[in-house]
Design an enzyme around this catalytic site. Structure first.
Site, PDB file in Angstrom:
ATOM      1  N   TYR A 276       0.828  -1.045  -0.227  1.00  0.00           N
ATOM      2  CA  TYR A 276      -0.006  -0.042  -0.017  1.00  0.00           C
ATOM      3  C   TYR A 276       0.892   1.034   0.013  1.00  0.00           C
ATOM      4  O   TYR A 276       0.783   2.029  -0.725  1.00  0.00           O
ATOM      5  CB  TYR A 276      -0.965  -0.207   1.252  1.00  0.00           C
ATOM      6  CG  TYR A 276      -1.805   1.139   1.417  1.00  0.00           C
ATOM      7  CD1 TYR A 276      -2.958   1.099   0.705  1.00  0.00           C
ATOM      8  CD2 TYR A 276      -1.564   2.060   2.493  1.00  0.00           C
ATOM      9  CE1 TYR A 276      -3.693   2.538   0.879  1.00  0.00           C
ATOM     10  CE2 TYR A 276      -2.460   3.265   2.700  1.00  0.00           C
ATOM     11  CZ  TYR A 276      -3.645   3.324   2.034  1.00  0.00           C
ATOM     12  OH  TYR A 276      -4.328   4.197   2.278  1.00  0.00           O
TER      13      TYR A 276
ATOM     14  N   LYS B 225       0.843   4.198  -2.897  1.00  0.00           N
ATOM     15  CA  LYS B 225       0.789   5.341  -2.319  1.00  0.00           C
ATOM     16  C   LYS B 225       1.614   6.497  -2.497  1.00  0.00           C
ATOM     17  O   LYS B 225       1.545   7.899  -2.714  1.00  0.00           O
ATOM     18  CB  LYS B 225       0.099   5.558  -1.067  1.00  0.00           C
ATOM     19  CG  LYS B 225      -1.255   4.828  -0.857  1.00  0.00           C
ATOM     20  CD  LYS B 225      -2.310   5.659  -1.347  1.00  0.00           C
ATOM     21  CE  LYS B 225      -3.849   5.421  -1.003  1.00  0.00           C
ATOM     22  NZ  LYS B 225      -5.021   5.748  -1.951  1.00  0.00           N
TER      23      LYS B 225
HETATM   24  N1  LIG Z   1      -9.462   6.528   6.020  1.00  0.00           N
HETATM   25  C1  LIG Z   1      -8.091   6.614   6.233  1.00  0.00           C
HETATM   26  O1  LIG Z   1      -7.719   6.956   7.152  1.00  0.00           O
HETATM   27  C2  LIG Z   1      -7.327   6.916   4.876  1.00  0.00           C
HETATM   28  C3  LIG Z   1      -5.916   7.206   5.189  1.00  0.00           C
HETATM   29  C4  LIG Z   1      -5.031   7.436   3.981  1.00  0.00           C
HETATM   30  C5  LIG Z   1      -5.593   7.228   2.792  1.00  0.00           C
HETATM   31  N2  LIG Z   1      -6.740   6.784   2.636  1.00  0.00           N
HETATM   32  C6  LIG Z   1      -7.316   6.409   1.211  1.00  0.00           C
HETATM   33  O2  LIG Z   1      -8.409   7.605   0.939  1.00  0.00           O
HETATM   34  C7  LIG Z   1      -9.140   6.416  -0.026  1.00  0.00           C
HETATM   35  C8  LIG Z   1     -10.779   6.152   0.381  1.00  0.00           C
HETATM   36  O3  LIG Z   1     -10.614   5.543   1.645  1.00  0.00           O
HETATM   37  P1  LIG Z   1     -11.861   5.477   2.784  1.00  0.00           P
HETATM   38  O4  LIG Z   1     -11.124   5.624   4.198  1.00  0.00           O
HETATM   39  O5  LIG Z   1     -13.063   6.289   2.345  1.00  0.00           O
HETATM   40  O6  LIG Z   1     -12.049   3.835   2.657  1.00  0.00           O
HETATM   41  P2  LIG Z   1     -13.899   3.287   2.451  1.00  0.00           P
HETATM   42  O7  LIG Z   1     -13.487   1.784   2.723  1.00  0.00           O
HETATM   43  O8  LIG Z   1     -14.834   3.936   3.364  1.00  0.00           O
HETATM   44  O9  LIG Z   1     -14.140   3.784   1.101  1.00  0.00           O
HETATM   45  C9  LIG Z   1     -13.545   3.109  -0.249  1.00  0.00           C
HETATM   46  C10 LIG Z   1     -14.475   3.022  -1.056  1.00  0.00           C
HETATM   47  O10 LIG Z   1     -13.898   2.562  -2.350  1.00  0.00           O
HETATM   48  C11 LIG Z   1     -14.297   1.471  -2.941  1.00  0.00           C
HETATM   49  N3  LIG Z   1     -13.667   0.520  -3.670  1.00  0.00           N
HETATM   50  C12 LIG Z   1     -12.610  -0.223  -3.307  1.00  0.00           C
HETATM   51  N4  LIG Z   1     -11.954  -0.770  -4.070  1.00  0.00           N
HETATM   52  C13 LIG Z   1     -12.561  -0.413  -5.302  1.00  0.00           C
HETATM   53  C14 LIG Z   1     -12.299  -0.759  -6.560  1.00  0.00           C
HETATM   54  N5  LIG Z   1     -11.482  -1.713  -6.837  1.00  0.00           N
HETATM   55  N6  LIG Z   1     -12.998  -0.190  -7.650  1.00  0.00           N
HETATM   56  C15 LIG Z   1     -14.049   0.835  -7.074  1.00  0.00           C
HETATM   57  N7  LIG Z   1     -14.182   0.926  -5.864  1.00  0.00           N
HETATM   58  C16 LIG Z   1     -13.671   0.379  -4.946  1.00  0.00           C
HETATM   59  C17 LIG Z   1     -14.985   0.693  -1.826  1.00  0.00           C
HETATM   60  O11 LIG Z   1     -16.043  -0.135  -2.213  1.00  0.00           O
HETATM   61  C18 LIG Z   1     -15.524   1.764  -0.775  1.00  0.00           C
HETATM   62  O12 LIG Z   1     -16.862   2.056  -1.161  1.00  0.00           O
HETATM   63  C19 LIG Z   1      -8.546   5.143  -0.454  1.00  0.00           C
HETATM   64  O13 LIG Z   1      -7.654   5.409  -1.516  1.00  0.00           O
HETATM   65  C20 LIG Z   1      -7.775   4.990   1.154  1.00  0.00           C
HETATM   66  O14 LIG Z   1      -6.450   4.513   0.595  1.00  0.00           O
HETATM   67  C21 LIG Z   1      -7.892   6.767   3.867  1.00  0.00           C
END
Ligand SMILES: NC(=O)c1ccc[n+]([C@@H]2O[C@H](COP(=O)([O-])OP(=O)(O)OC[C@H]3O[C@@H](n4cnc5c(N)ncnc54)[C@H](O)[C@@H]3O)[C@@H](O)[C@H]2O)c1
Length: 276
Positions: free
Chosen positions: A166, A170
């Site tokens: 990951y 990223k």
């Molecule tokens: N939540 C955090 O603390 C955090 C921190 C750093 C980065 N991020 C990044 O933020 C982004 C959103 O994450 P989140 O926290 O909202 O997670 P989440 O799980 O709440 O939402 C992510 C959404 O992406 C969808 N998804 C996953 N794989 C997919 C695919 N192959 N095709 C289409 N949709 C897909 C899932 O079904 C989900 O609805 C991600 O890229 C994650 O890596 C989140």
């Protein structure tokens, strides 16, 4: 107040839940017409319904961003439904952790496919549309600035134990961001990244509750160990994890006209956390 994104056409991957959903709702509330994508059609349709019920415009383009034909379909939906393309947010993602000695090739490639190859294909498919819109603007004597925001993580900036797949992906998206900022400046497209710290979503829920997500046919554990979560929150200068709405705010800033001369940058949205 005037809507800040009135009439803009915005695409957000992974916008059925979490941060992507909050971004889509914010954009729609500011007048954008939004293409909603999620792996899961149900949540994507619910967000579309929520936006329409509030008087906004949205259409769903469900499916995995990792499908080889997804990028063309996604960009094609914006063009056929709304005849435009102003904002792309590469947000869809998940984690599949392990220490390197236990990490399989499947785990490695799953993260590269979702967090790197999918945004690459989406932006490649967007290029001819961006180019033609930019040419049409120039011919009409207009200067519209279009926006790409790629979602990264503090794990991509500083590394994170147990996330070599990951954090590498990223970090890679930051290279893509900087390169496209250089390639697309002449098209009047800004390309920036937002790197989140700890935002409270399904991804970072309590792992002790045993939640899983079915992603590309694999059942993957979601959530983080609660002790680790508490320790993380203690290390955040603002003293807490962020909400999806706060996370969406950082993306929104990079889509406003006030940021038209900001490109190739990574904005950390982490409550003041500057490393992990
Ligand atoms: N939540 C955090 O603390 C955090 C921190 C750093 C980065 N991020 C990044 O933020 C982004 C959103 O994450 P989140 O926290 O909202 O997670 P989440 O799980 O709440 O939402 C992510 C959404 O992406 C969808 N998804 C996953 N794989 C997919 C695919 N192959 N095709 C289409 N949709 C897909 C899932 O079904 C989900 O609805 C991600 O890229 C994650 O890596 C989140």
């Amino acid at each position: 107040m005037n809507p800040r994104l009135d009439g803009k056409v915005a695409l957000v991957t992974g916008s059925g839940r979490g941060i992507g959903r909050a971004i889509a709702l914010k954009f729609a509330s500011e007048g954008a017409r939004v293409v909603i994508n999620d792996l899961d059609a149900g949540p994507a349709e619910e967000v579309v319904a929520e936006i329409r019920a509030a008087g906004g415009q949205a259409v769903a383009c469900p499916g995995s961003v990792t499908a080889p034909d997804f990028a063309e379909r996604f960009i094609g939906t914006a063009v056929s439904e709304y005849k435009g393309l102003d904002i792309i947010v590469n947000n869809a993602g998940y984690t599949w952790d392990n220490v390197i000695q236990k990490m399989t090739d499947e785990q490695w490639y799953a993260m590269i496919d979702c967090h790197l190859t999918a945004p690459f294909r989406i932006l490649r498919a967007a290029y001819p549309v961006m180019r033609d819109l930019s040419k049409a603007d120039q011919a009409a004597g207009k200067r519209s600035v279009r926006k790409v925001v790629n979602i990264s993580s503090v794990a991509g900036l500083f590394g994170n134990a147990g996330q070599v797949n990951y954090s590498t992906a990223k970090a890679g998206i930051l290279g893509m961001t900087q390169t496209l900022a250089k390639e697309w400046g002449r098209l009047n497209v800004t390309v920036n990244a937002v790197a989140y710290g700890f935002i409270k979503t399904r991804l970072t829920g309590n792992a002790a509750e045993g939640g899983t997500a079915n992603i590309d046919g694999r059942e993957i554990k979601v959530g983080v160990n609660p002790d680790l979560l508490a320790a993380m929150e203690r290390g955040i200068p603002l003293g807490r994890g962020g909400t999806p709405e706060e996370a969406a705010g950082a993306v929104f800033l990079l889509c406003l006209p006030e940021s038209d001369y900001v490109s190739g940058q990574t904005l950390m949205c982490s409550g003041g956390l500057t490393g992990i």
